[in-house]
Scaffold this motif. Structure first.
Motif, PDB file in Angstrom:
ATOM      1  N   THR A   1       0.829  -1.061  -0.046  1.00 51.65           N
ATOM      2  CA  THR A   1       0.188   0.009   0.130  1.00 51.65           C
ATOM      3  C   THR A   1       0.810   1.309  -0.034  1.00 51.65           C
ATOM      4  N   ILE A   2       0.608   2.133  -0.862  1.00 50.52           N
ATOM      5  CA  ILE A   2       1.536   3.150  -1.260  1.00 50.52           C
ATOM      6  C   ILE A   2       0.727   4.539  -0.926  1.00 50.52           C
ATOM      7  N   LYS A   3       1.306   5.446  -0.152  1.00 48.18           N
ATOM      8  CA  LYS A   3       0.798   6.751   0.192  1.00 48.18           C
ATOM      9  C   LYS A   3       1.914   7.750  -0.718  1.00 48.18           C
ATOM     10  N   GLN A   4       1.331   8.279  -1.545  1.00 46.77           N
ATOM     11  CA  GLN A   4       2.165   9.254  -2.309  1.00 46.77           C
ATOM     12  C   GLN A   4       2.078  10.724  -2.057  1.00 46.77           C
ATOM     13  N   THR A   5       3.279  11.679  -1.756  1.00 49.61           N
ATOM     14  CA  THR A   5       3.128  12.809  -1.799  1.00 49.61           C
ATOM     15  C   THR A   5       4.235  13.417  -2.613  1.00 49.61           C
ATOM     16  N   PHE A   6       3.748  13.777  -3.878  1.00 45.58           N
ATOM     17  CA  PHE A   6       4.389  14.467  -4.757  1.00 45.58           C
ATOM     18  C   PHE A   6       5.336  13.372  -5.298  1.00 45.58           C
ATOM     19  N   GLN A   7       6.834  13.382  -5.071  1.00 49.15           N
ATOM     20  CA  GLN A   7       7.655  12.209  -5.422  1.00 49.15           C
ATOM     21  C   GLN A   7       8.079  11.360  -4.227  1.00 49.15           C
ATOM     22  N   MET A   8       7.334  11.688  -3.220  1.00 49.70           N
ATOM     23  CA  MET A   8       7.881  10.882  -1.971  1.00 49.70           C
ATOM     24  C   MET A   8       6.692   9.912  -1.572  1.00 49.70           C
ATOM     25  N   ILE A   9       7.455   8.359  -1.218  1.00 43.26           N
ATOM     26  CA  ILE A   9       6.228   7.707  -1.027  1.00 43.26           C
ATOM     27  C   ILE A   9       6.439   6.924   0.571  1.00 43.26           C
TER      28      ILE A   9
ATOM     29  N   GLY B   1       2.447 -12.656   6.226  1.00 35.48           N
ATOM     30  CA  GLY B   1       1.698 -12.120   7.811  1.00 35.48           C
ATOM     31  C   GLY B   1       2.336 -11.068   8.392  1.00 35.48           C
ATOM     32  N   LYS B   2       3.389 -10.669   7.799  1.00 34.41           N
ATOM     33  CA  LYS B   2       4.400  -9.648   8.340  1.00 34.41           C
ATOM     34  C   LYS B   2       4.052  -8.099   7.737  1.00 34.41           C
ATOM     35  N   SER B   3       4.082  -7.316   8.520  1.00 32.14           N
ATOM     36  CA  SER B   3       3.719  -5.655   7.936  1.00 32.14           C
ATOM     37  C   SER B   3       4.983  -5.007   8.180  1.00 32.14           C
ATOM     38  N   THR B   4       5.579  -4.358   7.081  1.00 30.22           N
ATOM     39  CA  THR B   4       6.885  -3.539   7.224  1.00 30.22           C
ATOM     40  C   THR B   4       6.495  -2.242   6.417  1.00 30.22           C
ATOM     41  N   SER B   5       7.060  -1.171   7.224  1.00 30.94           N
ATOM     42  CA  SER B   5       6.879  -0.033   6.763  1.00 30.94           C
ATOM     43  C   SER B   5       7.709   0.190   5.600  1.00 30.94           C
ATOM     44  N   ILE B   6       7.502   1.130   4.534  1.00 32.26           N
ATOM     45  CA  ILE B   6       8.271   1.417   3.438  1.00 32.26           C
ATOM     46  C   ILE B   6       8.506   2.814   3.428  1.00 32.26           C
ATOM     47  N   LYS B   7       9.419   3.232   2.845  1.00 28.99           N
ATOM     48  CA  LYS B   7      10.024   4.610   2.656  1.00 28.99           C
ATOM     49  C   LYS B   7      10.765   4.865   1.415  1.00 28.99           C
TER      50      LYS B   7
ATOM     51  N   ASP C   1       9.183   7.636 -13.701  1.00 30.24           N
ATOM     52  CA  ASP C   1       8.495   6.287 -13.778  1.00 30.24           C
ATOM     53  C   ASP C   1       9.383   5.342 -13.100  1.00 30.24           C
ATOM     54  N   HIS C   2      10.437   5.724 -12.381  1.00 30.73           N
ATOM     55  CA  HIS C   2      11.248   4.840 -11.629  1.00 30.73           C
ATOM     56  C   HIS C   2      10.973   4.665 -10.028  1.00 30.73           C
ATOM     57  N   ILE C   3      10.840   3.752  -9.639  1.00 30.77           N
ATOM     58  CA  ILE C   3      10.427   3.695  -7.976  1.00 30.77           C
ATOM     59  C   ILE C   3      11.497   2.951  -7.217  1.00 30.77           C
ATOM     60  N   SER C   4      11.772   3.735  -6.088  1.00 28.59           N
ATOM     61  CA  SER C   4      12.653   3.008  -5.027  1.00 28.59           C
ATOM     62  C   SER C   4      12.398   3.252  -3.642  1.00 28.59           C
ATOM     63  N   PHE C   5      12.396   1.941  -2.748  1.00 33.19           N
ATOM     64  CA  PHE C   5      11.889   2.210  -1.559  1.00 33.19           C
ATOM     65  C   PHE C   5      12.561   1.174  -0.742  1.00 33.19           C
ATOM     66  N   LYS C   6      12.651   1.461   0.591  1.00 37.69           N
ATOM     67  CA  LYS C   6      13.260   0.357   1.529  1.00 37.69           C
ATOM     68  C   LYS C   6      12.198  -0.180   2.213  1.00 37.69           C
ATOM     69  N   ALA C   7      12.246  -1.449   2.465  1.00 38.55           N
ATOM     70  CA  ALA C   7      11.198  -2.188   3.564  1.00 38.55           C
ATOM     71  C   ALA C   7      12.249  -3.082   4.449  1.00 38.55           C
ATOM     72  N   GLY C   8      12.419  -2.580   5.573  1.00 38.50           N
ATOM     73  CA  GLY C   8      13.462  -3.083   6.628  1.00 38.50           C
ATOM     74  C   GLY C   8      14.786  -2.991   5.660  1.00 38.50           C
ATOM     75  N   ASP C   9      15.336  -4.238   5.706  1.00 32.31           N
ATOM     76  CA  ASP C   9      16.677  -4.421   5.212  1.00 32.31           C
ATOM     77  C   ASP C   9      16.720  -4.312   3.675  1.00 32.31           C
ATOM     78  N   ALA C  10      15.420  -4.502   2.897  1.00 30.53           N
ATOM     79  CA  ALA C  10      15.161  -4.794   1.713  1.00 30.53           C
ATOM     80  C   ALA C  10      15.090  -3.420   0.752  1.00 30.53           C
ATOM     81  N   GLU C  11      16.018  -3.428  -0.206  1.00 29.77           N
ATOM     82  CA  GLU C  11      15.995  -2.200  -1.066  1.00 29.77           C
ATOM     83  C   GLU C  11      15.123  -2.847  -2.459  1.00 29.77           C
ATOM     84  N   TYR C  12      14.002  -2.003  -2.603  1.00 31.21           N
ATOM     85  CA  TYR C  12      13.086  -2.244  -3.720  1.00 31.21           C
ATOM     86  C   TYR C  12      13.292  -1.105  -4.865  1.00 31.21           C
TER      87      TYR C  12
END
Ligand SMILES: C[S@@+](CC[C@H](N)C(=O)[O-])C[C@H]1O[C@@H](n2cnc3c(N)ncnc32)[C@H](O)[C@@H]1O
Length: 282
Positions: free
Chosen positions: A211-219, A227-233, A239-250
């Motif tokens: 689930t993504i909340k977008q404010t301009f270019q920030m997500i 069953g585990k929920s992790t915050s992303i930032k 059209d390029h997306i990048s975010f971190k969820a725990g130690d994973a870089e997407y």
């Protein structure tokens, strides 16, 4: 008597024609050699030219190439449009003042750029600039804000460069300065924004939900897997997306059919993908 009258009348006619010819000769250069004055009024903004060193840096920061279509909103004497054309780009200036349009056209022709650098006499608020890949402008903060919704609706990846003035709470992606040494005395900063793809809302992954909340270019948002929920930032860049969820870089690329990319974590690198599972957030 008749003859002398004729001579007098002819002489008078000659004088009048010479005088009006002189007046015409004086008029003609004045109209072709129009010289704008810095600070002269414009429809919504006065004319102040961007220093050439900053024009160059604005086009550098936008990474203008011959593949681009550059539109300058309120193009003044045409310098940004002509400089973009010299880099091989197609470029258009939208300018309300017809004298400035004519001056720009002469300037472009004098630089041999009459084909690639074109100008139209128009109100920037009433002109469609949706085909641009790069927008340049030197307007005012409130005008930038007025244009912002239209700009955010442009194709993701469109680069916007503004001399001196920002876009309210839409933070710039990069900025650039020209120095006094480079010949810039005032109005020497410019800001770059990259129109972000719209990704707000719910996405389905093979292994969970995003689930993504977008404010301009920030997500920000939440990734639910196993069953585990992790915050992303993270953030968007076009059209390029990048975010971190725990130690994973997407990282990934957003298209009409979804998101595809790679994810790096301590466990290694793999692919990830997502498709929309609900309505896009507005
Ligand atoms: C600050 S000058 C910038 C000129 C040029 N872009 C540059 O950076 O050198 C702003 C220009 O916008 C023009 N302008 C003002 N209101 C406009 C409008 N509504 N539509 C089109 N041009 C406008 C002015 O005539 C002026 O030339």
């Amino acid at each position: 008597m008749m003859a002398s009258h004729f001579v007098r009348r002819s002489f008078l006619a000659l004088c009048i024609s010479l005088l009006s010819g002189a007046a015409f000769a004086q008029d003609k250069p004045a109209s072709t050699a129009y010289e704008p004055e810095v600070g002269q009024s414009g429809k919504d903004v006065v004319w102040v030219p961007t220093p050439q060193s900053l024009v160059d840096k604005m086009l550098d920061i936008a990474k203008v190439t011959p593949a681009d279509y550059v539109i300058d909103l309120g193009s003044g004497d045409g310098r940004t449009v002509i400089t973009a054309a010299k880099r091989g780009a197609r470029a258009l200036g939208i300018e309300y003042n017809p004298d400035m349009v004519a001056l720009s056209q002469r300037n472009a022709a004098a630089e041999g750029m009459g084909e690639k650098a074109t100008f139209m006499k128009a109100d920037l608020f009433e002109t469609d600039f949706s085909q641009a890949t790069v927008i340049t402008m030197f307007l005012l903060p409130d005008i930038n804000l007025k244009l912002r919704p239209k700009i955010l609706g442009l194709k993701p990846g469109t680069r916007i460069v503004s001399n001196s003035f920002t876009m309210g709470e839409w933070e710039h992606d990069r900025s650039v300065q020209a120095t006094e040494k480079e010949g810039c005395q005032s109005y020497c900063s410019a800001y770059l924004w990259i129109v972000p793809a719209k990704v707000g809302g719910a996405w389905k992954l093979p292994e969970g939900e995003l689930t993504i909340k977008q404010t301009f270019q920030m997500i920000t948002g939440t990734l639910k897997t196993g069953g585990k929920s992790t915050s992303i930032k993270g953030r968007m860049s076009g059209d390029h997306i990048s975010f971190k969820a725990g130690d994973a870089e997407y990282r990934g690329r957003v298209s009409a059919s979804g998101i595809k990319g790679t994810v790096k974590s301590q466990g290694g690198t793999g692919d990830w993908s997502a498709t929309r599972s609900g309505k896009a957030a507005s």
